[in-house]
Design an enzyme around this catalytic site. Structure first.
Site, PDB file in Angstrom:
ATOM      1  N   ASP A   1      45.893  48.585  35.204  1.00  0.00           N
ATOM      2  CA  ASP A   1      45.479  47.215  35.488  1.00  0.00           C
ATOM      3  C   ASP A   1      46.423  46.192  34.848  1.00  0.00           C
ATOM      4  O   ASP A   1      46.204  45.705  33.742  1.00  0.00           O
ATOM      5  CB  ASP A   1      44.038  47.012  34.991  1.00  0.00           C
ATOM      6  CG  ASP A   1      43.470  45.667  35.386  1.00  0.00           C
ATOM      7  OD1 ASP A   1      44.227  44.823  35.904  1.00  0.00           O
ATOM      8  OD2 ASP A   1      42.267  45.453  35.162  1.00  0.00           O
TER       9      ASP A   1
ATOM     10  N   SER B   1      45.173  42.585  34.111  1.00  0.00           N
ATOM     11  CA  SER B   1      44.498  42.432  32.818  1.00  0.00           C
ATOM     12  C   SER B   1      45.494  42.446  31.661  1.00  0.00           C
ATOM     13  O   SER B   1      45.396  41.629  30.752  1.00  0.00           O
ATOM     14  CB  SER B   1      43.468  43.557  32.612  1.00  0.00           C
ATOM     15  OG  SER B   1      42.359  43.347  33.448  1.00  0.00           O
TER      16      SER B   1
ATOM     17  N   GLN C   1      41.838  51.657  35.124  1.00  0.00           N
ATOM     18  CA  GLN C   1      42.048  50.686  34.039  1.00  0.00           C
ATOM     19  C   GLN C   1      43.438  50.786  33.410  1.00  0.00           C
ATOM     20  O   GLN C   1      44.022  49.766  33.046  1.00  0.00           O
ATOM     21  CB  GLN C   1      40.977  50.857  32.960  1.00  0.00           C
ATOM     22  CG  GLN C   1      39.807  49.919  33.215  1.00  0.00           C
ATOM     23  CD  GLN C   1      38.688  50.073  32.214  1.00  0.00           C
ATOM     24  OE1 GLN C   1      38.741  50.933  31.333  1.00  0.00           O
ATOM     25  NE2 GLN C   1      37.675  49.253  32.347  1.00  0.00           N
TER      26      GLN C   1
ATOM     27  N   TYR D   1      34.733  39.174  40.582  1.00  0.00           N
ATOM     28  CA  TYR D   1      35.361  37.857  40.616  1.00  0.00           C
ATOM     29  C   TYR D   1      34.344  36.782  40.984  1.00  0.00           C
ATOM     30  O   TYR D   1      33.311  37.068  41.585  1.00  0.00           O
ATOM     31  CB  TYR D   1      36.489  37.827  41.652  1.00  0.00           C
ATOM     32  CG  TYR D   1      37.659  38.688  41.301  1.00  0.00           C
ATOM     33  CD1 TYR D   1      38.530  38.324  40.282  1.00  0.00           C
ATOM     34  CD2 TYR D   1      37.911  39.867  41.988  1.00  0.00           C
ATOM     35  CE1 TYR D   1      39.624  39.106  39.962  1.00  0.00           C
ATOM     36  CE2 TYR D   1      39.008  40.663  41.676  1.00  0.00           C
ATOM     37  CZ  TYR D   1      39.860  40.269  40.660  1.00  0.00           C
ATOM     38  OH  TYR D   1      40.934  41.046  40.349  1.00  0.00           O
TER      39      TYR D   1
HETATM   40  P1  NAD Z   1      40.659  35.554  37.431  1.00  0.00           P
HETATM   41  O1  NAD Z   1      41.979  35.414  36.722  1.00  0.00           O
HETATM   42  O2  NAD Z   1      40.680  35.722  38.897  1.00  0.00           O
HETATM   43  O3  NAD Z   1      39.768  34.273  37.079  1.00  0.00           O
HETATM   44  C1  NAD Z   1      39.605  33.817  35.757  1.00  0.00           C
HETATM   45  C2  NAD Z   1      38.195  33.331  35.553  1.00  0.00           C
HETATM   46  O4  NAD Z   1      38.004  32.075  36.228  1.00  0.00           O
HETATM   47  C3  NAD Z   1      37.117  34.255  36.072  1.00  0.00           C
HETATM   48  O5  NAD Z   1      36.324  34.666  34.980  1.00  0.00           O
HETATM   49  C4  NAD Z   1      36.345  33.391  37.063  1.00  0.00           C
HETATM   50  O6  NAD Z   1      34.960  33.664  37.050  1.00  0.00           O
HETATM   51  C5  NAD Z   1      36.636  32.013  36.556  1.00  0.00           C
HETATM   52  N1  NAD Z   1      36.408  30.904  37.503  1.00  0.00           N
HETATM   53  C6  NAD Z   1      36.620  30.865  38.853  1.00  0.00           C
HETATM   54  N2  NAD Z   1      36.298  29.631  39.338  1.00  0.00           N
HETATM   55  C7  NAD Z   1      35.878  28.885  38.285  1.00  0.00           C
HETATM   56  C8  NAD Z   1      35.408  27.549  38.133  1.00  0.00           C
HETATM   57  N3  NAD Z   1      35.309  26.720  39.181  1.00  0.00           N
HETATM   58  N4  NAD Z   1      35.064  27.124  36.882  1.00  0.00           N
HETATM   59  C9  NAD Z   1      35.156  27.948  35.805  1.00  0.00           C
HETATM   60  N5  NAD Z   1      35.588  29.225  35.890  1.00  0.00           N
HETATM   61  C10 NAD Z   1      35.946  29.693  37.105  1.00  0.00           C
HETATM   62  O7  NAD Z   1      39.808  36.724  36.827  1.00  0.00           O
HETATM   63  P2  NAD Z   1      40.206  37.908  35.840  1.00  0.00           P
HETATM   64  O8  NAD Z   1      40.280  37.405  34.476  1.00  0.00           O
HETATM   65  O9  NAD Z   1      41.398  38.614  36.370  1.00  0.00           O
HETATM   66  O10 NAD Z   1      38.960  38.894  36.001  1.00  0.00           O
HETATM   67  C11 NAD Z   1      37.666  38.444  36.224  1.00  0.00           C
HETATM   68  C12 NAD Z   1      36.702  39.587  36.160  1.00  0.00           C
HETATM   69  O11 NAD Z   1      37.154  40.730  36.879  1.00  0.00           O
HETATM   70  C13 NAD Z   1      36.479  40.160  34.795  1.00  0.00           C
HETATM   71  O12 NAD Z   1      35.821  39.385  33.910  1.00  0.00           O
HETATM   72  C14 NAD Z   1      35.737  41.432  35.203  1.00  0.00           C
HETATM   73  O13 NAD Z   1      34.442  41.184  35.604  1.00  0.00           O
HETATM   74  C15 NAD Z   1      36.546  41.877  36.354  1.00  0.00           C
HETATM   75  N6  NAD Z   1      37.464  42.894  35.823  1.00  0.00           N
HETATM   76  C16 NAD Z   1      37.101  44.197  35.906  1.00  0.00           C
HETATM   77  C17 NAD Z   1      37.929  45.191  35.383  1.00  0.00           C
HETATM   78  C18 NAD Z   1      37.576  46.644  35.451  1.00  0.00           C
HETATM   79  O14 NAD Z   1      36.464  46.983  35.650  1.00  0.00           O
HETATM   80  N7  NAD Z   1      38.532  47.513  35.314  1.00  0.00           N
HETATM   81  C19 NAD Z   1      39.125  44.836  34.793  1.00  0.00           C
HETATM   82  C20 NAD Z   1      39.470  43.496  34.734  1.00  0.00           C
HETATM   83  C21 NAD Z   1      38.629  42.536  35.261  1.00  0.00           C
END
Ligand code: NAD
Length: 365
Positions: A129, A132, A126, A226
């Protein structure tokens, strides 16, 4: 390990890979830091602060002399990649899923490249990351850009001249950027709705005081957390449902993304046509094609009184804090790869193996 920090050269890039605070921490941990003169200037970190933090300031022409690692924000331009010696460690946003030519160039040079995008999103990683940390900044800034454009106040106000209604904001895609956009719009006083195709995020949206907009579309969640890509039928259903609901909103922030794929097209022109004049769409997915049909990457366009903001690289517009956070991510990765300031790579380790996108042992091409 001798680490070089170049001045970023990508157009519009104001961030810097390491800030003085981190330089001094890495120095204490056994790293030797060389920083190109002016590297932090655009982000608000003057050369003197780097010097005080223990870095050696050098012109770009001699930056790479003897460098074992180069840390940057954006991927190197072709001529910069050509200047990297075989075996050099390179860290940055290298776009491994979308820039096959750039990765091939690094492989041909024999560079040991680690992409910030490829660091596994596991709890242990984390602190590294950067997706994020930068998405947090982008989500915040997106709402400020919308607030600056929309001809309305965000909060409900009760004044001697009567009451005005709050802005109604919709955030589509409630990942890291989307959740920060929701929180920021709420702090400014808007009434906020959020939507995501991953059902698991409904609770997170609601915990921020927003309501979950149910568009009746659900996607599978992949192992990394994702969303998977919607089928064409699901996409069409989502577009129709949004078209119905979108006229209710003054501000729409879209952040929907599927890693390595073009951004899903969520808002067709016909939906924008239904929005009230003065409304604003901020499309955080502009760089990968945009969530809105009318988005022009890097530009702000108007369509029938609706502003569509396709400004790219929002973290660069908040370069001080974006750099500070990114710098901590980079430092955490460097210390993972070189625990006592000496490179000690463990290819059994999920973070090291996951983040590495090219290794010198590999054959060219
Ligand atoms: P991202 O930037 O790839 O995507 C942004 C959001 O768009 C996501 O929430 C996805 O579900 C959503 N999305 C995709 N297609 C869509 C559609 N057609 N309509 C509406 N929404 C849509 O994602 P991100 O913000 O980088 O991260 C997503 C997830 O990754 C987090 O919420 C979490 O579960 C995971 N994550 C885990 C960690 C960790 O454990 N260290 C850290 C960061 C993120």
């Amino acid at each position: 390990m001798r680490v070089a920090v170049p001045r970023e050269t990508a157009p519009g890039e104001r961030r810097v890979a390491l800030v003085p605070e981190t330089v001094s921490r890495l120095g204490a941990a056994g790293f030797q830091l060389r920083v190109e003169t002016g590297a932090g200037a655009a982000a608000g970190f003057p050369d003197d602060d780097y010097a005080s933090a223990g870095a050696e300031l050098v012109p770009g022409s001699s930056l790479l002399d003897g460098a074992e690692a180069v840390v940057r924000v954006a991927k190197p331009a072709p001529e910069e990649a050509a200047g990297l010696a075989s075996g050099t460690v390179l860290v940055g946003f290298l776009q491994p899923l979308t820039d096959a030519d750039g990765i091939a160039r690094l492989r041909e040079r024999g560079v040991l490249a680690f992409a910030m995008e490829s660091i596994p999103r596991i709890t242990r990683a984390q602190a590294m990351d950067a997706l994020s940390s930068q998405a947090t900044v982008a989500g915040y800034k997106a709402v400020l850009l919308a607030a600056d454009r929309v001809p309305k106040l965000f909060p409900m106000l009760m004044t001697a001249a009567g009451t005005i209604a709050p802005v109604r904001a919709l955030v589509i895609g409630a990942g890291v950027a989307g959740l920060q956009a929701i929180a920021t719009a709420r702090r400014l006083g808007a009434v906020v709705s959020g939507f995501d195709v991953r059902p698991a995020v409904q609770e997170q949206v609601e915990s921020l005081g927003a309501s979950f907009l149910d568009l009746g579309v659900r996607a599978e969640e992949t192992a990394g957390g994702y969303a998977s890509e919607l089928t064409p039928e699901q996409q069409a259903q989502q577009q129709r449902a949004l078209e119905e609901r979108i006229p209710d909103f003054d501000v729409v922030v879209t952040t929907a993304a599927v890693p390595g794929r073009p951004a899903p097209r969520l808002i067709p022109r016909s939906a924008v046509d239904r929005m009230r004049p003065g409304s604003v769409i901020v499309d955080l997915a502009a760089e990968t094609g945009g969530n809105c049909e009318l988005t022009v990457p890097g530009e702000v366009v108007e369509h029938a009184g609706v502003t569509v903001i396709g400004t790219t690289n929002l973290p660069s517009l908040m370069a001080y804090h974006a750099s500070q956070l990114y710098s901590r991510n980079v430092a955490a990765l460097l210390q993972h790869l070189a625990p006592d300031g000496e490179l000690a790579l463990d290819w059994e380790d999920e973070i090291t193996a996951g983040a590495c996108v090219t290794r010198p042992e590999e054959s060219p091409g």
